[in-house]
Design a protein around this motif. Structure first.
Motif, short mmCIF file in Angstrom:
data_model
loop_
_atom_site.label_atom_id
_atom_site.label_comp_id
_atom_site.label_asym_id
_atom_site.label_seq_id
_atom_site.Cartn_x
_atom_site.Cartn_y
_atom_site.Cartn_z
N LEU A 7 -22.93 -44.42 6.77
CA LEU A 7 -22.70 -43.00 6.52
C LEU A 7 -22.13 -42.83 5.12
O LEU A 7 -21.36 -43.67 4.66
N LEU A 8 -22.48 -41.71 4.51
CA LEU A 8 -21.93 -41.41 3.18
C LEU A 8 -21.25 -40.05 3.22
O LEU A 8 -21.68 -39.15 3.97
N LEU A 9 -20.19 -39.92 2.46
CA LEU A 9 -19.47 -38.64 2.41
C LEU A 9 -19.65 -38.02 1.03
O LEU A 9 -19.38 -38.68 0.02
N ASP A 10 -20.07 -36.77 1.02
CA ASP A 10 -20.17 -36.06 -0.25
C ASP A 10 -18.84 -35.38 -0.53
O ASP A 10 -18.65 -34.19 -0.25
N ASP A 11 -17.91 -36.17 -1.01
CA ASP A 11 -16.55 -35.73 -1.26
C ASP A 11 -16.10 -36.47 -2.52
O ASP A 11 -16.47 -37.62 -2.73
N PRO A 12 -15.34 -35.79 -3.38
CA PRO A 12 -15.03 -36.41 -4.68
C PRO A 12 -14.39 -37.79 -4.53
O PRO A 12 -14.66 -38.69 -5.30
N PHE A 13 -13.51 -37.97 -3.54
CA PHE A 13 -12.83 -39.26 -3.41
C PHE A 13 -13.76 -40.33 -2.86
O PHE A 13 -13.75 -41.48 -3.29
N TRP A 14 -14.59 -39.97 -1.90
CA TRP A 14 -15.37 -40.97 -1.17
C TRP A 14 -16.80 -41.13 -1.67
O TRP A 14 -17.55 -41.96 -1.15
N ARG A 15 -17.17 -40.33 -2.69
CA ARG A 15 -18.57 -40.39 -3.14
C ARG A 15 -18.96 -41.82 -3.51
O ARG A 15 -18.23 -42.53 -4.20
N GLY A 16 -20.08 -42.27 -2.95
CA GLY A 16 -20.59 -43.59 -3.29
C GLY A 16 -20.00 -44.72 -2.46
O GLY A 16 -20.39 -45.87 -2.62
N VAL A 17 -19.04 -44.40 -1.57
CA VAL A 17 -18.44 -45.47 -0.74
C VAL A 17 -19.12 -45.45 0.63
O VAL A 17 -18.95 -44.48 1.38
N PRO A 18 -19.89 -46.48 0.97
CA PRO A 18 -20.51 -46.45 2.30
C PRO A 18 -19.48 -46.69 3.40
O PRO A 18 -18.60 -47.55 3.25
N PHE A 19 -19.58 -45.91 4.45
CA PHE A 19 -18.82 -46.17 5.68
C PHE A 19 -19.80 -46.84 6.65
O PHE A 19 -20.85 -46.26 6.97
N TYR A 20 -19.46 -48.03 7.09
CA TYR A 20 -20.29 -48.71 8.09
C TYR A 20 -19.56 -48.62 9.41
O TYR A 20 -18.39 -48.99 9.51
N ILE A 21 -20.27 -48.17 10.42
CA ILE A 21 -19.66 -48.04 11.75
C ILE A 21 -20.50 -48.83 12.73
O ILE A 21 -21.73 -48.75 12.70
N ARG A 22 -19.86 -49.56 13.60
CA ARG A 22 -20.64 -50.18 14.70
C ARG A 22 -19.78 -50.27 15.94
O ARG A 22 -18.56 -50.45 15.88
N THR A 23 -20.44 -50.15 17.05
CA THR A 23 -19.77 -50.32 18.34
C THR A 23 -20.78 -50.89 19.33
O THR A 23 -21.97 -50.54 19.27
N GLY A 24 -20.29 -51.75 20.20
CA GLY A 24 -21.22 -52.31 21.16
C GLY A 24 -20.51 -52.95 22.34
O GLY A 24 -19.34 -53.30 22.26
N LYS A 25 -21.26 -53.06 23.41
CA LYS A 25 -20.77 -53.76 24.61
C LYS A 25 -21.31 -55.18 24.58
O LYS A 25 -22.28 -55.48 23.90
N ARG A 26 -20.61 -56.06 25.35
CA ARG A 26 -21.02 -57.47 25.46
C ARG A 26 -21.13 -58.13 24.08
O ARG A 26 -22.12 -58.81 23.78
#
Ligand SMILES: NC(=O)C1=CN([C@@H]2O[C@H](COP(=O)(O)OP(=O)(O)OC[C@H]3O[C@@H](n4cnc5c(N)ncnc54)[C@H](OP(=O)(O)O)[C@@H]3O)[C@@H](O)[C@H]2O)C=CC1
Ligand SMILES: O=C1O[C@H](COP(=O)(O)O)[C@@H](O)[C@H](O)[C@H]1O
Length: 510
Positions: free
Chosen positions: A325-344
């Motif tokens: 995910l990417l945020l179009d915000d002056p502080f976070w611009r260009g910083v990828p957020f990687y999120i993951r969740t899983g069972k087992r």
């Protein structure tokens, strides 16, 4: 704290037994229940008050984080507040009976008619209960009223909007407390203030470029006995839309100084609004959908998802999701957020890792270090709690950099309140800070909606992963595209685990 009648729908259910009664008991021991407090438990089962109190006592003896000592008098004082009333959600007469019972308890205890309605029932009952509370007059007394509501809040954007509109016919937004139990976790509550919580973090946050943020919630359990619910929800609805996006909002709610007095809720909303939308056609490039196959979890062989009891053998439900995910915000611009969740997956861990870019002059990785971390701020949310700064620059094997600093403020884990304790305490005080506000819920669903549609149209392939692994290989590839890697899984743990003297560990002081 103001006198309160706590009206618990679903008082005979699993959540009440495992979480709500133990939380109330711990609040009672800490003197955090209102001095004038009554609880009325509701369910279809015919129970006497005595049997109900016996069930509650068993629940606190089994599940309370504090041992129920031999202080029988304290347990008795706690249980004295509890009464039971039979109520079937769909029977109007039952609400009239309930109103009589509440009014007589309020008179008996001379309580101001402040009423907290806690809906610990299936989501299909949220709307009819709210409507009946209004219609029966239960919500029109001369005190405050609050509605505490469990997840899930809708199953997509239109259904969430519909539910909210219906709830708003009986309760105003400031009266609705939507539980997201991740927001009750002590370490999550510290996230928004994290950059300001220690000079070392502050210096990093303001002086360094963040390379990526990674948020992982890995579980070892499978679908357990929840096939009916889970097979129609999947990881995207069960964890991603709510808990994972709330974690992102809590972390990203940081704004430059000057706006720091803006309320956390407003900043969280700005963070979720800043998420760059994906179309359903784009989802495949940014999202990985997985499902566990048979494998071995911590030494125990387990079956694949489609062989689990109650799961359709052809099910294409997701038990894993990873996204960029990417945020179009002056502080976070260009910083990828990687999120993951899983069972087992290989281990149980909820963790955020903030990776900082290498400083000019910081030692270049050697062949031995290949792929090793630069500076990492690691926030362990559960089951272990703590904040650790891992820095290559301060490795005395490589440079004559500063002496290592170790900040260790670890509290006794027995003193750490459970998420439900924090949240129920807040709801009793009327503090909605750590609840999911409608704007946040709506924007989260709006971001997720195209992905739900892409899953439904099979535009994002379902990738199998072996139970006990770190998820599908495609989730690694998603980060590798940007030259990144997951820093929060057992394969890389040893690489970021450096010598004791080379870590700044800050354990939350609760
Ligand atoms: N259990 C958990 O760990 C978690 C649960 N949740 C959420 O909490 C809520 C409750 O879950 P859980 O406790 O597990 O569910 P359970 O199925 O264990 O309990 C459901 C409760 O609802 C009552 N109930 C069911 N039908 C009716 C009806 N027609 N009229 C009145 N009462 C009724 C049942 O009482 P009776 O049978 O006596 O009528 C029971 O007390 C759900 O929204 C769930 O999504 C959220 C997070 C975790
Ligand atoms: O809400 C849920 O959360 C749990 C995981 O919670 P945690 O506090 O143990 O991290 C998850 O197992 C469940 O599927 C989901 O409904």
């Amino acid at each position: 704290m103001e006198p309160t009648t706590f009206v618990l729908f679903g008082a005979t259910g699993d959540l009440a037994k495992r979480k709500i009664y133990p939380a109330l008991y711990n609040l009672f021991l800490d003197g955090k229940l209102p001095p004038s407090f009554a609880l009325i438990g509701l369910g279809r089962r015919e129970l006497s008050d005595e049997t109900f109190r016996g069930n509650v006592e068993r629940s606190i003896r089994t599940f309370s984080r504090r041992k129920v000592q031999d202080d029988a008098a304290a347990v008795e004082r706690f249980l004295d507040a509890f009464r039971y009333c039979v109520l079937d959600v769909g029977r109007k007469d039952d609400y009239r009976k309930l109103l009589d019972m509440i009014e007589s308890r309020e008179q008996e205890l001379r309580l101001t008619p402040n009423r907290l309605f806690y809906l610990s029932v299936g989501p299909e009952f949220f709307e009819p209960i709210a409507a009946n509370i209004q219609e029966s007059g239960l919500g029109s007394a001369d005190g405050w009223k609050r509605l505490v509501i469990e997840k899930p809040f809708g199953r997509d954007l239109p259904s969430a909007r519909d539910l909210n509109r219906k709830l708003n016919q009986a309760f105003a937004e400031h009266e609705i407390f939507r539980i997201d139990h991740y927001l009750g976790k002590p370490m999550v509550q510290k996230l928004e203030a994290l950059p300001r919580s220690h000079p070392a973090f502050q210096a990093l946050w303001t002086g360094r470029r963040i390379a990526s943020v990674q948020i992982t919630a890995a579980e070892t359990v499978g679908v357990e006995e929840r096939a009916g619910y889970y097979d129609h929800s999947g990881a995207i609805r069960d964890m991603f839309q709510n808990h994972m996006l709330q974690l992102l909002m809590m972390l990203a709610a940081h704004l430059p100084a000057g706006q720091a007095d803006e309320k956390a809720g407003v900043r969280k909303k700005k963070a979720v609004q800043a998420l760059r939308p994906l179309t359903k056609e784009e989802a495949k490039a940014h999202v990985v959908r997985g499902q566990y196959a048979a494998g071995t979890v911590q030494g125990t062989p387990v079956v694949g998802y489609t062989a689990e009891p109650g799961i359709d053998a052809e099910s294409a439900n997701d038990t894993f999701i990873a996204a960029r995910l990417l945020l179009d915000d002056p502080f976070w611009r260009g910083v990828p957020f990687y999120i993951r969740t899983g069972k087992r997956m290989s281990g149980k861990s909820t963790r955020i890792v903030v990776e900082f870019e290498r400083l000019p002059g910081q030692p270049l990785p050697t062949a031995e270090d290949e792929g090793a971390a630069h500076d990492l701020l690691v926030v362990d949310i559960g089951p272990e709690e703590g904040i650790t700064l891992r820095s290559k620059a301060n490795d005395p094997r490589r440079s004559a950099a500063s002496e290592p600093i170790r900040i260790d403020l670890q509290a006794n884990p027995d003193d750490v309140p459970e998420a439900y304790e924090n949240l129920i305490g807040d709801a009793l005080r009327g503090d909605a800070t750590f609840f999911a506000h409608w704007d946040e819920v709506e924007w989260s669903w709006a971001w997720v909606q195209p992905i739900l549609e892409a899953f439904a149209d099979n535009l994002v392939p379902l990738r199998l992963y072996a139970a006990g692994s770190e998820g599908p290989a495609e989730s690694d590839a998603l980060l590798a595209e940007n030259g990144h890697r997951w820093w929060s899984d057992s394969r890389n743990e040893q690489e970021i685990e450096m010598k004791e003297g080379n870590q700044y560990a800050y354990h939350a002081n609760h």
